[in-house]
Design an enzyme around this catalytic site. Structure first.
Site, short mmCIF file in Angstrom:
data_model
loop_
_atom_site.label_atom_id
_atom_site.label_comp_id
_atom_site.label_asym_id
_atom_site.label_seq_id
_atom_site.Cartn_x
_atom_site.Cartn_y
_atom_site.Cartn_z
CB SER A 175 -32.33 70.53 5.62
OG SER A 175 -33.72 70.46 5.67
CG ASP A 273 -34.99 73.21 12.53
OD1 ASP A 273 -36.10 72.95 12.04
OD2 ASP A 273 -33.92 72.73 12.11
CG HIS A 303 -34.77 74.27 8.83
ND1 HIS A 303 -34.24 73.11 9.37
CD2 HIS A 303 -34.78 74.08 7.48
CE1 HIS A 303 -33.95 72.26 8.39
NE2 HIS A 303 -34.26 72.83 7.24
#
Length: 335
Positions: A175, A273, A303
């Site tokens: 991320s 995501d 995600h």
């Protein structure tokens, strides 16, 4: 003539749905203020980890503080694959890794991240150097990439005494940490050109202008405009008032003028995501620059669901893929 298959809206993996239903009662609402949100998010991580029986396995660790020019020092934690540190000169691969948390929460002391680092170090037989970079909005860009660059340089400088090898050095992140990992590869190319054998990016955020976010997989209950607004709020906390900084290549590696000369990459993305668009566009950009890249999209995943090892089969598969790729580092530099 055969009919073209009808488009089917992506659906959530049933294992992810069951996992989310199980942990939902354990999650306290997060307050709006950054420090309060960070505190409650960590408390939620601790509560969920305890309820799921997540306990960090016993591997050797050691914390160090790394100075950073013109920015706050950064703490790093070294994870060895065994119960004792590897002896000097053991030549183990080293993965310098940056956790994910939207630049604003999480860290190496979170139970879930600490457990993940321990598991990966043991399963892949490698050393992990995890950097506890600063949170926004208390610290703005470029403090975080500079801290991560300093952590990488520290790992390179101390590789031999850690029991590692400079020829088997990799960079990774998830991320926001994937953003920082990709930024470090650009900084390395621009500054020192150390030999990075591999970059591993998990659901990475790579364009902070939100220009590559892919909203097609978001459910009807979460309209794309809400996702974009939330993403833009995190970006503002990270880059501050100067929105033009979001286009800087060390903030948005996907927007760099060139991706030539970067390390081979493994990029994992998830169908549900919005950041899937970032990761897959980056894979194409690397490929166009003749950088070897493997990109894998996990169907029905969100995600965060690839971190749910032990509860979501796709997460277990992602772990095996990552470990398998990291284990190839053992063969680097050998005749």
């Amino acid at each position: 003539m055969p009919r073209s298959p009808r488009y089917r809206r992506p659906t959530l993996d049933s294992a992810v749905a069951a996992y989310e239903k199980r942990i939902a009662p354990l999650l306290a609402p997060e307050p709006a203020d950054p420090s309060g949100r960070r505190r409650v998010a960590q408390e939620n991580d601790t509560a969920v980890s305890a309820a799921l029986g997540i306990e960090p396995i016993a591997v050797a660790t050691e914390d160090s503080t790394v100075p950073v020019d013109e920015h706050p020092d950064v703490r790093v934690r070294v994870y060895w694959p065994g119960a004792v540190p590897a002896p000097r000169g053991a030549g183990l691969p080293i993965l310098v890794y940056f956790y994910g948390g939207g630049f604003t929460i999480a860290g190496i002391d979170w139970v879930s991240w600490d457990a993940r680092f321990r598991q990966r170090a043991r399963d892949a037989g490698i050393i992990i150097v995890a950097a506890d970079y600063a949170h926004a909005p208390e610290q703005h860009f470029p403090a975080q990439p500079e801290q991560c660059w300093s952590a990488f340089e520290w790992a390179y400088a101390h590789a031999e005494e850690l029991g590692g090898s400079r020829e088997r050095l990799a960079v990774g992140g998830a991320s926001s940490g994937g953003d920082l990992a990709a930024a470090v590869t650009l900084m390395n190319r621009d500054r020192e050109n150390r030999p990075i054998a591999m970059q591993v990016l998990e659901n990475p955020a790579l364009d902070l202008t939100i220009g590559h976010a892919d909203m097609r997989g978001i459910s009807a209950g979460m309209p794309g405009v809400i996702v974009r607004t939330a993403g833009q709020a995190l970006v503002r906390q990270y880059v501050g008032d100067d929105r033009a900084l979001a286009r800087h290549p060390y903030a948005s590696p996907l927007l760099a003028d060139s991706h030539e000369g970067l390390p081979p990459a493994l990029i994992l993305t998830s169908e549900l995501d919005p950041l899937r668009g970032d990761g897959e566009a980056y894979a194409r950009a690397l490929s166009a620059a003749d950088v070897p890249v493997t990109a894998i999209r996990f169907i029905g995943q969100t995600h965060g669901s690839l971190g749910s090892t032990g509860y979501v089969p796709a997460a277990d598969a992602a772990h095996r893929i990552l470990v398998g790729e990291l284990r190839t580092l053992h063969d680097r530099g050998r005749a």
